[in-house]
Design a protein around this motif. Structure first.
Motif, PDB file in Angstrom:
ATOM      1  N   LEU A  91      -6.941  -1.962   6.418  1.00 42.99           N
ATOM      2  CA  LEU A  91      -7.411  -1.696   5.058  1.00 42.99           C
ATOM      3  C   LEU A  91      -7.643  -0.200   4.824  1.00 42.99           C
ATOM      4  O   LEU A  91      -7.411   0.294   3.722  1.00 42.99           O
ATOM      5  N   TYR A  92      -8.068   0.510   5.875  1.00 33.93           N
ATOM      6  CA  TYR A  92      -8.253   1.957   5.744  1.00 33.93           C
ATOM      7  C   TYR A  92      -6.930   2.714   5.796  1.00 33.93           C
ATOM      8  O   TYR A  92      -6.773   3.756   5.180  1.00 33.93           O
ATOM      9  N   GLU A  93      -5.968   2.202   6.552  1.00 33.35           N
ATOM     10  CA  GLU A  93      -4.702   2.907   6.739  1.00 33.35           C
ATOM     11  C   GLU A  93      -3.550   2.044   6.234  1.00 33.35           C
ATOM     12  O   GLU A  93      -2.993   1.232   6.967  1.00 33.35           O
ATOM     13  N   HIS A  94      -3.175   2.251   4.999  1.00 34.37           N
ATOM     14  CA  HIS A  94      -2.154   1.420   4.357  1.00 34.37           C
ATOM     15  C   HIS A  94      -0.829   1.439   5.113  1.00 34.37           C
ATOM     16  O   HIS A  94      -0.086   0.460   5.095  1.00 34.37           O
ATOM     17  N   ALA A  95      -0.533   2.521   5.805  1.00 37.64           N
ATOM     18  CA  ALA A  95       0.726   2.620   6.552  1.00 37.64           C
ATOM     19  C   ALA A  95       0.811   1.562   7.653  1.00 37.64           C
ATOM     20  O   ALA A  95       1.904   1.190   8.080  1.00 37.64           O
TER      21      ALA A  95
ATOM     22  N   HIS B 284       3.705  -3.140   3.008  1.00 36.19           N
ATOM     23  CA  HIS B 284       4.087  -1.898   2.324  1.00 36.19           C
ATOM     24  C   HIS B 284       4.220  -2.088   0.818  1.00 36.19           C
ATOM     25  O   HIS B 284       5.097  -1.559   0.179  1.00 36.19           O
ATOM     26  N   GLU B 285       3.381  -2.913   0.306  1.00 31.25           N
ATOM     27  CA  GLU B 285       3.406  -3.163  -1.136  1.00 31.25           C
ATOM     28  C   GLU B 285       2.011  -2.919  -1.657  1.00 31.25           C
ATOM     29  O   GLU B 285       1.063  -3.550  -1.246  1.00 31.25           O
ATOM     30  N   ARG B 286       1.915  -1.980  -2.504  1.00 29.88           N
ATOM     31  CA  ARG B 286       0.609  -1.749  -3.115  1.00 29.88           C
ATOM     32  C   ARG B 286       0.389  -2.805  -4.181  1.00 29.88           C
ATOM     33  O   ARG B 286       1.287  -3.109  -4.943  1.00 29.88           O
ATOM     34  N   ALA B 287      -0.797  -3.315  -4.200  1.00 33.93           N
ATOM     35  CA  ALA B 287      -1.127  -4.318  -5.213  1.00 33.93           C
ATOM     36  C   ALA B 287      -1.069  -3.654  -6.578  1.00 33.93           C
ATOM     37  O   ALA B 287      -1.521  -2.527  -6.749  1.00 33.93           O
ATOM     38  N   PRO B 288      -0.487  -4.341  -7.551  1.00 37.22           N
ATOM     39  CA  PRO B 288      -0.446  -3.755  -8.891  1.00 37.22           C
ATOM     40  C   PRO B 288      -1.850  -3.614  -9.446  1.00 37.22           C
ATOM     41  O   PRO B 288      -2.742  -4.383  -9.093  1.00 37.22           O
TER      42      PRO B 288
END
Length: 156
Positions: free
Chosen positions: A136-140, A145-149
């Motif tokens: 959750l802290y490191e999106h990578a 690899h999908e950011r929530a809209p």
């Protein structure tokens, strides 16, 4: 109030709410955004609704339950009175909505898979070693690899 047709039943707003399965506030909201026409009023200014209003509110409620937005419902309702018109425009609205629903389902499945992966990989006993927190802290580190809209405000 037109009482020429003595068989026509007129309902109060509470009776309409009960008959259609929505809250009184929702009926007032539908009137305010013009999905429901302004009702007839008694001499005492009380709203009175017909069986046609019950059907219309139930239609709107069902369309909302299926996820149609207010503008789509308004478009569909504007076409229902022309019984001889082609339904291709309504089909187009429903098709566009289906595509949006399918995209949302796909996105939710991707999120579900990632959440399961995060939980499966998290066997830490301490927060400092928690894989869920780490991802959750490191999106990578997120395999989705999908950011929530961004959430849009929705209306009733």
């Amino acid at each position: 109030m037109d009482r020429n047709n003595k068989e026509m039943m007129f309902l109060t707003i509470g009776e309409l709410a009960s008959a259609s399965g929505v809250q009184v506030e929702t009926i007032r909201y539908y009137e305010g955004i013009k999905l429901l026409p302004k009702p007839e009023r008694t001499a005492g200014k009380q709203r009175r609704y017909s069986e046609e209003d019950v059907k219309r509110v139930a239609f709107i409620r069902h369309a909302r339950e299926l996820g149609f937005d207010v503008s789509a419902i308004r478009d569909i309702l504007s076409m229902v009175n022309d019984k001889n018109a082609s339904c291709s425009r309504i089909d187009g609205i429903a098709q566009a909505h289906l595509v949006a629903v399918e995209e949302k389902i796909s996105s939710l499945k991707t999120r579900q898979k990632e959440l399961k992966r995060m939980l499966h990989n998290c066997s830490a006993e301490k927060i400092s070693d928690c894989h869920v927190i780490e991802v959750l802290y490191e999106h990578a580190k997120c395999t989705a690899h999908e950011r929530a809209p961004r959430r849009r405000k929705t209306t009733r």
